[in-house]
Write a protein that holds these residues in place. Structure first.
Motif, PDB file in Angstrom:
ATOM      1  N   VAL A 303       0.821  -1.205   0.000  1.00 18.28           N
ATOM      2  CA  VAL A 303       0.000   0.000   0.000  1.00 18.28           C
ATOM      3  C   VAL A 303       0.864   1.269   0.000  1.00 18.28           C
ATOM      4  N   ARG A 304       1.897   1.283   0.877  1.00 16.58           N
ATOM      5  CA  ARG A 304       2.755   2.477   0.948  1.00 16.58           C
ATOM      6  C   ARG A 304       3.477   2.696  -0.379  1.00 16.58           C
ATOM      7  N   GLU A 305       4.064   1.603  -0.927  1.00 13.63           N
ATOM      8  CA  GLU A 305       4.789   1.717  -2.199  1.00 13.63           C
ATOM      9  C   GLU A 305       3.871   2.224  -3.298  1.00 13.63           C
ATOM     10  N   ILE A 306       2.655   1.664  -3.346  1.00 12.62           N
ATOM     11  CA  ILE A 306       1.710   2.064  -4.386  1.00 12.62           C
ATOM     12  C   ILE A 306       1.280   3.511  -4.193  1.00 12.62           C
ATOM     13  N   GLY A 307       1.078   3.890  -2.919  1.00 11.29           N
ATOM     14  CA  GLY A 307       0.702   5.281  -2.633  1.00 11.29           C
ATOM     15  C   GLY A 307       1.769   6.248  -3.090  1.00 11.29           C
ATOM     16  N   ILE A 308       3.044   5.923  -2.791  1.00 12.42           N
ATOM     17  CA  ILE A 308       4.149   6.799  -3.212  1.00 12.42           C
ATOM     18  C   ILE A 308       4.205   6.892  -4.729  1.00 12.42           C
ATOM     19  N   ARG A 309       4.074   5.753  -5.389  1.00  9.58           N
ATOM     20  CA  ARG A 309       4.140   5.757  -6.853  1.00  9.58           C
ATOM     21  C   ARG A 309       3.014   6.599  -7.455  1.00  9.58           C
TER      22      ARG A 309
END
Length: 398
Positions: A303-309
């Protein structure tokens, strides 16, 4: 590690689902093929079957017993609503019939044992009652039974095999042993599947009750009665009264219809199809749930990685493709293992199949495509949530 275990379980579930679905698909093809087999008779629910036995204790002289069978057939034919009546020592798809080697006049070499052929005793109108087609010649008459005349009828398959055509067999002569008189073939009837729908219709010989051997085998016969009243209230009672009008000691036994015999011949395939269908459905459901769970788990971990992307401008479509590649990889590996397993299983179940090969390409391609598309859809649903994810909310959740 937990992710690898989850992925391994998904691969196993997809593989198992494919194996069972291919097996079920082959059984569906088998069931369809069996339903299109020409049984050689009409397996109708409007053809009543009843066994009637004349024990030797009540009628010692066998020719008198034959007369009784004749009288019973006449009385049954007079019951209201009855179209036609006949009987045989066994009905199609009933008990296994006896077989014997039949010598063919001018064809069976001296000293050579003839091939085994199934034989049954039948009355006049039996073939008409069950809807079997007379191909050449004539049906038996009661004179053939009572005199008795040395006559026989044979199946079309046997006629074509031995004399090239059904009409060419009429007038030829056969016999069981060199010591007995020749029997003239007076008629040829359509091929009938007597014992199984899966096996080809056998070469068959039909004899009259006047034959000397008949008295040792045909004290019990099965009557077939065609009527639109079959199954209605009082019909069996009227049949029983008609039989009692000839002999008050004779009961009706083994009351069924030709549809019942046909249904039992299909039971093995139908039951196997049902069991495989239920098991395959459960395996498919588990596989789809597993894929959905794995992709959902991957999304939750990233979730965090996708949010940053997404915050940095990444396209949701690109992220979706990234996750779907994972789905495709799992499904592809599962399908590969499943195809190998299905090839092994289908070879084992070859004896259950009819009209379809264990490696039937149509079944393999169709089932693989259906399972693959279903699995991709199951993985697409959680991956699709990425397009609706708020980057700020995703980062805040972390």
């Amino acid at each position: 590690d937990s992710q690898r275990i989850r992925s391994g379980l998904v691969v196993a579930q997809v593989a198992l689902a494919l194996v069972l679905l291919i097996a079920a698909g082959l059984m569906i093809r088998t069931f369809q093929n069996l339903r299109h087999v020409d049984a050689g008779f009409h397996p109708s629910g409007e053809i009543q079957t009843v066994d009637i036995s004349i024990p030797e204790g009540s009628t010692r002289d066998f020719q008198l017993a034959v007369r009784k069978f004749n009288d019973i057939q006449d009385r049954l034919a007079n019951v209201a609503g009855v179209e036609v009546v006949g009987f045989a020592s066994r009905v199609p798809l009933g008990d296994t019939g006896p077989s014997a080697g039949f010598f063919l006049e001018h064809k069976t070499p001296a000293g050579v044992a003839p091939p085994q052929r199934e034989f049954r005793y039948v009355s006049p109108n039996f073939f008409k009652t069950i809807g079997a087609r007379l191909v050449a010649g004539r049906d038996f008459t009661w004179t053939d039974h009572h005199e008795p005349r040395h006559v026989a009828m044979i199946s079309e398959r046997m006629a074509r095999r031995e004399w090239g055509a059904a009409s060419a067999a009429v007038g030829r002569r056969i016999r069981m042993t060199p010591a007995e008189p020749w029997r003239e073939i007076v008629g040829v009837v359509d091929d009938i599947h007597h014992e199984s729908l899966v096996e080809p219709a056998p070469d068959s010989v039909y004899l009259t009750l006047g034959e000397p051997l008949a008295q040792y085998m045909s004290r019990t016969v099965t009557f077939v009665i065609r009527s639109s009243r079959v199954g209605t209230q009082g019909f069996l009672e009227e049949l029983q009264k008609s039989v009692w009008s000839v002999d008050g000691t004779l009961p009706l036994a083994n009351v069924q219809t030709l549809a019942d015999y046909y249904g039992r011949a299909m039971e093995r395939t139908a039951l196997t199809l049902l069991l495989l269908g239920v098991t395959a459905g459960m395996a498919l459901l588990l596989g789809l749930v597993g894929i959905y769970g794995v992709i959902s788990y991957i999304v939750s971990l990233r979730v965090r990685e996708i949010g940053i992307r997404l915050a940095l401008g990444a396209q949701s479509a690109a992220l979706r493709r990234m996750l779907m590649r994972r789905v495709l990889a799992l499904v592809s590996v599962g399908l590969a293992f499943g195809l190998a397993g299905a090839a092994l299983l289908s070879t084992v179940m070859e004896s259950l199949l009819f009209g379809v090969t264990p490696g039937d390409p149509i079944t393999y391609v169709q089932v693989s495509a259906i399972l693959g598309l279903s699995a991709i859809c199951a993985g697409y649903l959680p991956a699709r949530r990425i397009t609706r994810m708020d980057p700020t909310a995703a980062l805040r959740a972390e």
